[in-house]
Scaffold this active site. Structure first.
Site, PDB file in Angstrom:
ATOM      1  N   ASP B  92       0.863  -1.183   0.000  1.00 19.53           N
ATOM      2  CA  ASP B  92       0.000   0.000   0.000  1.00 19.53           C
ATOM      3  C   ASP B  92       0.902   1.237   0.000  1.00 19.53           C
ATOM      4  O   ASP B  92       2.136   1.125   0.019  1.00 19.53           O
ATOM      5  CB  ASP B  92      -0.944  -0.022   1.198  1.00 19.53           C
ATOM      6  CG  ASP B  92      -0.199   0.073   2.504  1.00 19.53           C
ATOM      7  OD1 ASP B  92       1.039   0.196   2.495  1.00 19.53           O
ATOM      8  OD2 ASP B  92      -0.845   0.019   3.555  1.00 19.53           O
ATOM      9  N   SER B  93       0.290   2.400   0.005  1.00 19.74           N
ATOM     10  CA  SER B  93       1.065   3.634  -0.122  1.00 19.74           C
ATOM     11  C   SER B  93       1.456   4.209   1.236  1.00 19.74           C
ATOM     12  O   SER B  93       2.171   5.196   1.299  1.00 19.74           O
ATOM     13  CB  SER B  93       0.227   4.674  -0.848  1.00 19.74           C
ATOM     14  OG  SER B  93      -0.883   5.036  -0.036  1.00 19.74           O
ATOM     15  N   GLY B  94       0.959   3.601   2.288  1.00 20.66           N
ATOM     16  CA  GLY B  94       1.221   4.149   3.617  1.00 20.66           C
ATOM     17  C   GLY B  94       0.173   5.146   4.060  1.00 20.66           C
ATOM     18  O   GLY B  94       0.090   5.483   5.248  1.00 20.66           O
ATOM     19  N   GLY B  95      -0.649   5.612   3.138  1.00 27.92           N
ATOM     20  CA  GLY B  95      -1.643   6.619   3.470  1.00 27.92           C
ATOM     21  C   GLY B  95      -2.594   6.162   4.567  1.00 27.92           C
ATOM     22  O   GLY B  95      -2.787   6.859   5.570  1.00 27.92           O
ATOM     23  N   TYR B  96      -3.142   4.984   4.401  1.00 27.95           N
ATOM     24  CA  TYR B  96      -4.137   4.493   5.356  1.00 27.95           C
ATOM     25  C   TYR B  96      -3.581   4.435   6.781  1.00 27.95           C
ATOM     26  O   TYR B  96      -4.241   4.857   7.735  1.00 27.95           O
ATOM     27  CB  TYR B  96      -4.635   3.113   4.915  1.00 27.95           C
ATOM     28  CG  TYR B  96      -5.743   2.582   5.776  1.00 27.95           C
ATOM     29  CD1 TYR B  96      -7.052   3.025   5.601  1.00 27.95           C
ATOM     30  CD2 TYR B  96      -5.483   1.647   6.775  1.00 27.95           C
ATOM     31  CE1 TYR B  96      -8.075   2.548   6.405  1.00 27.95           C
ATOM     32  CE2 TYR B  96      -6.507   1.166   7.580  1.00 27.95           C
ATOM     33  CZ  TYR B  96      -7.790   1.615   7.391  1.00 27.95           C
ATOM     34  OH  TYR B  96      -8.795   1.145   8.187  1.00 27.95           O
ATOM     35  N   ASP B 146      -2.895   8.334  -1.510  1.00 33.13           N
ATOM     36  CA  ASP B 146      -4.247   8.900  -1.547  1.00 33.13           C
ATOM     37  C   ASP B 146      -4.666   9.307  -0.143  1.00 33.13           C
ATOM     38  O   ASP B 146      -3.967   9.043   0.827  1.00 33.13           O
ATOM     39  CB  ASP B 146      -5.240   7.864  -2.096  1.00 33.13           C
ATOM     40  CG  ASP B 146      -5.322   6.626  -1.197  1.00 33.13           C
ATOM     41  OD1 ASP B 146      -4.402   6.403  -0.376  1.00 33.13           O
ATOM     42  OD2 ASP B 146      -6.301   5.871  -1.308  1.00 33.13           O
ATOM     43  N   GLN B 194     -11.379   6.924  -5.077  1.00 33.68           N
ATOM     44  CA  GLN B 194     -11.985   7.305  -3.797  1.00 33.68           C
ATOM     45  C   GLN B 194     -13.346   7.938  -4.083  1.00 33.68           C
ATOM     46  O   GLN B 194     -13.902   7.722  -5.155  1.00 33.68           O
ATOM     47  CB  GLN B 194     -11.055   8.260  -3.037  1.00 33.68           C
ATOM     48  CG  GLN B 194      -9.780   7.602  -2.501  1.00 33.68           C
ATOM     49  CD  GLN B 194     -10.016   6.681  -1.292  1.00 33.68           C
ATOM     50  OE1 GLN B 194     -11.109   6.634  -0.719  1.00 33.68           O
ATOM     51  NE2 GLN B 194      -8.988   5.919  -0.934  1.00 33.68           N
ATOM     52  N   GLY B 221     -11.164   3.270   0.299  1.00 28.91           N
ATOM     53  CA  GLY B 221     -12.139   4.026   1.085  1.00 28.91           C
ATOM     54  C   GLY B 221     -13.440   3.304   1.352  1.00 28.91           C
ATOM     55  O   GLY B 221     -14.414   3.921   1.781  1.00 28.91           O
ATOM     56  N   ASP B 271      -7.848  -7.960  -0.196  1.00 26.49           N
ATOM     57  CA  ASP B 271      -7.021  -8.178   0.994  1.00 26.49           C
ATOM     58  C   ASP B 271      -7.832  -7.774   2.192  1.00 26.49           C
ATOM     59  O   ASP B 271      -8.791  -6.995   2.075  1.00 26.49           O
ATOM     60  CB  ASP B 271      -5.750  -7.316   0.961  1.00 26.49           C
ATOM     61  CG  ASP B 271      -6.046  -5.882   1.380  1.00 26.49           C
ATOM     62  OD1 ASP B 271      -6.632  -5.152   0.562  1.00 26.49           O
ATOM     63  OD2 ASP B 271      -5.723  -5.491   2.516  1.00 26.49           O
ATOM     64  N   HIS B 340      -5.474 -21.494   9.406  1.00 23.09           N
ATOM     65  CA  HIS B 340      -6.778 -22.016   8.983  1.00 23.09           C
ATOM     66  C   HIS B 340      -7.587 -20.959   8.233  1.00 23.09           C
ATOM     67  O   HIS B 340      -8.104 -21.212   7.143  1.00 23.09           O
ATOM     68  CB  HIS B 340      -7.601 -22.536  10.156  1.00 23.09           C
ATOM     69  CG  HIS B 340      -9.006 -22.747   9.723  1.00 23.09           C
ATOM     70  ND1 HIS B 340      -9.377 -23.819   8.959  1.00 23.09           N
ATOM     71  CD2 HIS B 340     -10.106 -21.950   9.810  1.00 23.09           C
ATOM     72  CE1 HIS B 340     -10.640 -23.694   8.607  1.00 23.09           C
ATOM     73  NE2 HIS B 340     -11.110 -22.573   9.123  1.00 23.09           N
TER      74      HIS B 340
END
Lengths: 376, 376
Positions: B92-96, B146, B194, B221, B271, B340
């Site tokens: 990911d971009s790190g934004g979240y 983003d 978004q 988002g 994911d 599992h």
């Protein structure tokens, strides 16, 4: 069950043997990973088999009695069936945990009353009940109910405690002989030599245990804080007396150096939780020395943890990656470090066995002791 | 990199495809286990390969930037070499994480200033720096920087945020095109649609992202607290616009039901960390429904966790044993439950793929949705 003594080192008392059990052979000297509550912490059963190459694991009667309890273990057909471990299992008697973990313990002639460390409920262990519990667990190797004296321990207390341990041993043997295994395979019972750090008590206890004529014998009450010299002295005194043709198990020992030294004194079986506990904090034993993987020194070291061992985790992951995981508190860090340390311990006893067989144990032990005690 | 669309379901928009990467093919629809700090929690890399049969995993740029840092990752030759994962990686971009984990974040046109959740130190992420970080990590799939809007979110804020996300996307693409992969294999960049839960913003964003002509597109988002109906509505609106011949990745989604529904809307890649986090607390997804393994109901259930899946951990251990481990807080409990649940998720998308290929997806989806949503 049968013990074949294959070779004894020419220069010392180190022995190589095989214990034949209904769950397969155990080549000795052997190290036994500890699966306290039916699981070796952070390790899958197939990893014990395929990577660590464990030949026998331990279970703790105290923990298994409290959780999951005997009803469920019996319903499952014993601990082997419950946790899916197909090779031999040894259980302790629960005594050590009663003294170290539980609260309000009261030792009387009949047995020990204690409160569970989980919910504070009150329970009683007696020599007889502990035999019954180990029958229900279905351990291949059952241990006698004893009092494990602390260190330091006054002579008078050690002597009084030893007397009760011996009376309890007689009661254990009686109950053991009155009962049978529940799952169709043979179980054996091991007396435990106590006597703290007092040579005369140790000798008396070793003679008393030997007299009982059981399949194997154990040495307890050591590695509880005494200096290494006393550990070796007491182990040596006891091994001189315990019958040569029977396996000897030194309980709760110890560092790689302790194990090499005590193999040389004639011990066949070892267990210890120190290196798995330390593993989770990043302390690793390797064939080249001790590593604290948290140290800055390993930050950019992209070499395998210990290529000489050849196992998956010791070669597939780098020191730098493992350090990153341990520092980031990732569960995989605990997993890798635990499997590594156990792989190392099994590698150590396996190599000791090879060296006993080819007659080079003394020379190798000296070199290896230097390596395993140095900090990298 | 190349995407082959192999089949589209006759009755809906579900698709089966293959993404060809320099780290091997990825059959879609696919679920991607999350390896936040370079490790899927409680899972060995070989277990991801052999048991879970993962085809691609995620890494989080925010976490990897803070620890172990780009210097070490570059020295190792990228994340694949550092953690020993040979198949594709998406970061990911790190934004979240900047929005959800760090403190004192300040969003400006240039980028985002934030404080590390580890030591409080101050850092800046810009569209350009985040491209550089993902070049250093060496992800096969890089994500645009983003702003992930929360739910609920006012229309005006969503619109303003979307504008900055689009301007940042242009800057990401410029930097991406100015730079090259550092390790000799191809990397691609995914724009992220978004627009919160507003159809007109989502349409505008989908069209804008599609126009950029990148290899694949993502939808962000969502699954941030909105009702499922809105998740499906927005995903449907966006999938109508995103080009059919390119992979579509729905970020952070979701439950098994969500995944089946969104496959039906035309999503190819998923994911989620929910099921691995829940696994560690004993919540299991199975082919017959949801299990809370802590419930008394499973105490004496000696049947396998989910025999239908066929994997090691789902068949080698019983529900009763797993329950015992989870209740006893044994690490092995977290390990088994995590493997599992991941095995189940991969089984779910693999079976969906088979059904799309043989034309029975719609019927199967209906039956399976009933099963995976019921509590056992």
């Amino acid at each position: 069950m049968k013990f074949d003594l294959v070779n004894t080192d020419a220069k010392g008392r180190a022995r190589a043997g095989i214990i034949h059990t209904d769950h397969g052979p155990i080549e000795t000297p052997v190290f036994m990973p500890v699966g306290t509550a039916g699981s070796v912490k952070a390790v899958h059963q197939r990893e014990l088999l395929d990577d660590i190459k464990a030949r026998i694991i331990l279970g703790n009667t105290y923990h298994l009695y409290l959780r999951p309890g005997m009803d469920l273990l019996e319903k499952a057909g014993g601990l082997h069936k419950f946790n899916g471990w197909p090779k031999p299992i040894l259980t302790d008697s629960g005594g050590y945990q009663v003294y170290s973990l539980s609260a309000n313990r009261k030792i009387k002639e009949e047995g020990v009353t204690f409160k569970s460390h989980i919910d504070g409920s009150t329970h009683v262990f007696t020599p007889e009940s502990v035999m019954d519990l180990q029958r229900s667990i279905g351990a291949d190797f059952m241990m006698a109910f004893d009092e494990c004296t602390p260190y330091p321990c006054e002579y008078d207390y050690a002597k009084k405690s030893l007397d009760i341990t011996h009376r309890w041993l007689k009661r254990c043997i009686t109950r053991f002989r009155e009962t049978e295994g529940k799952y169709g395979y043979e179980q054996v019972l091991l007396p435990i030599v106590q006597g703290s750090v007092y040579g005369d008590l140790r000798k008396q206890s070793a003679a008393f245990c030997a007299e009982q004529g059981m399949f194997a014998n154990a040495i307890g009450g050591l590695s509880v804080g005494e200096p290494h010299e006393l550990l070796y002295e007491m182990t040596g005194v006891v091994c001189e007396i315990l019958p040569k043709e029977k396996p000897r198990y030194l309980m709760g020992v110890g560092t790689p150096e302790n194990i090499l030294e005590c193999i040389d004194l004639g011990v066949d079986m070892f267990d210890c939780v120190m290196h798995t506990r330390n593993a989770r904090n990043g302390m690793l034993f390797t064939s080249e020395g001790i590593i604290n993987i948290r140290n800055e020194k390993w930050k950019e070291d992209l070499s395998p943890v210990d290529a000489a061992l050849g196992g998956y985790v010791s070669t597939a992951y780098s020191k730098a990656y493992l350090r990153h995981l341990v520092i980031s508190k990732e569960i995989l860090g605990a997993q890798i470090a635990t499997i590594h340390n156990l792989t190392f311990y099994l590698w150590l006893v396996n190599t000791a066995r090879e060296k006993i067989l080819d007659g080079s144990f003394s020379t190798w032990k000296k070199e290896m002791t230097e390596k395993v005690t140095r900090r990298l």
